[in-house]
Design a protein around this motif. Structure first.
Motif, PDB file in Angstrom:
ATOM      1  N   ASP A 193      15.359  -9.737  12.416  1.00  0.00           N
ATOM      2  CA  ASP A 193      14.080  -9.746  11.706  1.00  0.00           C
ATOM      3  C   ASP A 193      14.201 -10.275  10.278  1.00  0.00           C
ATOM      4  O   ASP A 193      13.215 -10.699   9.688  1.00  0.00           O
ATOM      5  N   ASN A 194      15.410 -10.221   9.703  1.00  0.00           N
ATOM      6  CA  ASN A 194      15.625 -10.622   8.310  1.00  0.00           C
ATOM      7  C   ASN A 194      16.515 -11.855   8.180  1.00  0.00           C
ATOM      8  O   ASN A 194      17.191 -12.027   7.153  1.00  0.00           O
ATOM      9  N   ASP A 195      16.527 -12.704   9.189  1.00  0.00           N
ATOM     10  CA  ASP A 195      17.300 -13.960   9.147  1.00  0.00           C
ATOM     11  C   ASP A 195      18.761 -13.729   8.788  1.00  0.00           C
ATOM     12  O   ASP A 195      19.338 -14.468   7.973  1.00  0.00           O
ATOM     13  N   ASP A 196      19.365 -12.691   9.355  1.00  0.00           N
ATOM     14  CA  ASP A 196      20.778 -12.360   9.166  1.00  0.00           C
ATOM     15  C   ASP A 196      21.153 -12.061   7.719  1.00  0.00           C
ATOM     16  O   ASP A 196      22.303 -12.242   7.325  1.00  0.00           O
ATOM     17  N   LYS A 197      20.204 -11.596   6.927  1.00  0.00           N
ATOM     18  CA  LYS A 197      20.504 -11.198   5.544  1.00  0.00           C
ATOM     19  C   LYS A 197      21.020  -9.759   5.570  1.00  0.00           C
ATOM     20  O   LYS A 197      20.254  -8.811   5.706  1.00  0.00           O
ATOM     21  N   ALA A 254      22.130  -7.847   3.282  1.00  0.00           N
ATOM     22  CA  ALA A 254      21.689  -6.978   2.193  1.00  0.00           C
ATOM     23  C   ALA A 254      20.424  -6.210   2.566  1.00  0.00           C
ATOM     24  O   ALA A 254      20.233  -5.061   2.143  1.00  0.00           O
ATOM     25  N   SER A 255      19.579  -6.801   3.383  1.00  0.00           N
ATOM     26  CA  SER A 255      18.334  -6.148   3.802  1.00  0.00           C
ATOM     27  C   SER A 255      18.573  -5.041   4.815  1.00  0.00           C
ATOM     28  O   SER A 255      17.697  -4.219   5.043  1.00  0.00           O
ATOM     29  N   CYS A 256      19.749  -5.022   5.415  1.00  0.00           N
ATOM     30  CA  CYS A 256      20.030  -4.089   6.512  1.00  0.00           C
ATOM     31  C   CYS A 256      21.185  -3.148   6.183  1.00  0.00           C
ATOM     32  O   CYS A 256      21.845  -2.637   7.090  1.00  0.00           O
ATOM     33  N   GLN A 257      21.426  -2.909   4.907  1.00  0.00           N
ATOM     34  CA  GLN A 257      22.577  -2.102   4.509  1.00  0.00           C
ATOM     35  C   GLN A 257      22.527  -0.696   5.092  1.00  0.00           C
ATOM     36  O   GLN A 257      23.551  -0.152   5.501  1.00  0.00           O
ATOM     37  N   LYS A 258      21.319  -0.103   5.161  1.00  0.00           N
ATOM     38  CA  LYS A 258      21.171   1.250   5.722  1.00  0.00           C
ATOM     39  C   LYS A 258      21.611   1.264   7.190  1.00  0.00           C
ATOM     40  O   LYS A 258      22.361   2.149   7.617  1.00  0.00           O
ATOM     41  N   CYS A 308      17.375  -5.472  12.964  1.00  0.00           N
ATOM     42  CA  CYS A 308      17.129  -5.691  11.539  1.00  0.00           C
ATOM     43  C   CYS A 308      17.643  -7.067  11.102  1.00  0.00           C
ATOM     44  O   CYS A 308      16.945  -7.802  10.400  1.00  0.00           O
TER      45      CYS A 308
END
Length: 80
Positions: free
Chosen positions: A25-29, A31-35, A22
C-alpha cells in the motif's frame, strides 16, 4: 530453539501478511510500516524473518519479470 507451535506460527504469518500489505500500500516504503516491521520481527523467529524478507524480494522480482519481461544487459561485443 524449539519449533513454534500452531498459535505462534499463525501470529507470525498474520504479522507477515500485515507488513506485506502495508508495504504494498505504501510503495515499499519501509519507514511507513515500521510498526508492522517491529511486530513481524517480534512474532517470528529470526530465521523466518530472513526467509520471508528474501521470499518477498523474489516474488516482487518474479512479478516484475513477468509483467515487464527480461532484457539482457549489453555485454562486450564478441568478434565473429
Amino acid at each position: 530453539m524449539t519449533a513454534p507451535n500452531s498459535a505462534q506460527r499463525k501470529a507470525c504469518w498474520d504479522a507477515r501478511d500485515l507488513l506485506w500489505k502495508c508495504l504494498d500500500d505504501n510503495d515499499d516504503k519501509a519507514a511507513s510500516c515500521q510498526k508492522f516491521q517491529s511486530e513481524f520481527e517480534a512474532n517470528c523467529p529470526a530465521q523466518w524473518v530472513k526467509y520471508f524478507t528474501k521470499r518477498r524480494d523474489f516474488l516482487k522480482y518474479k512479478e516484475r519479470m513477468q509483467s515487464e519481461g527480461f532484457t539482457p544487459a549489453e555485454g562486450p561485443r564478441q568478434p565473429s
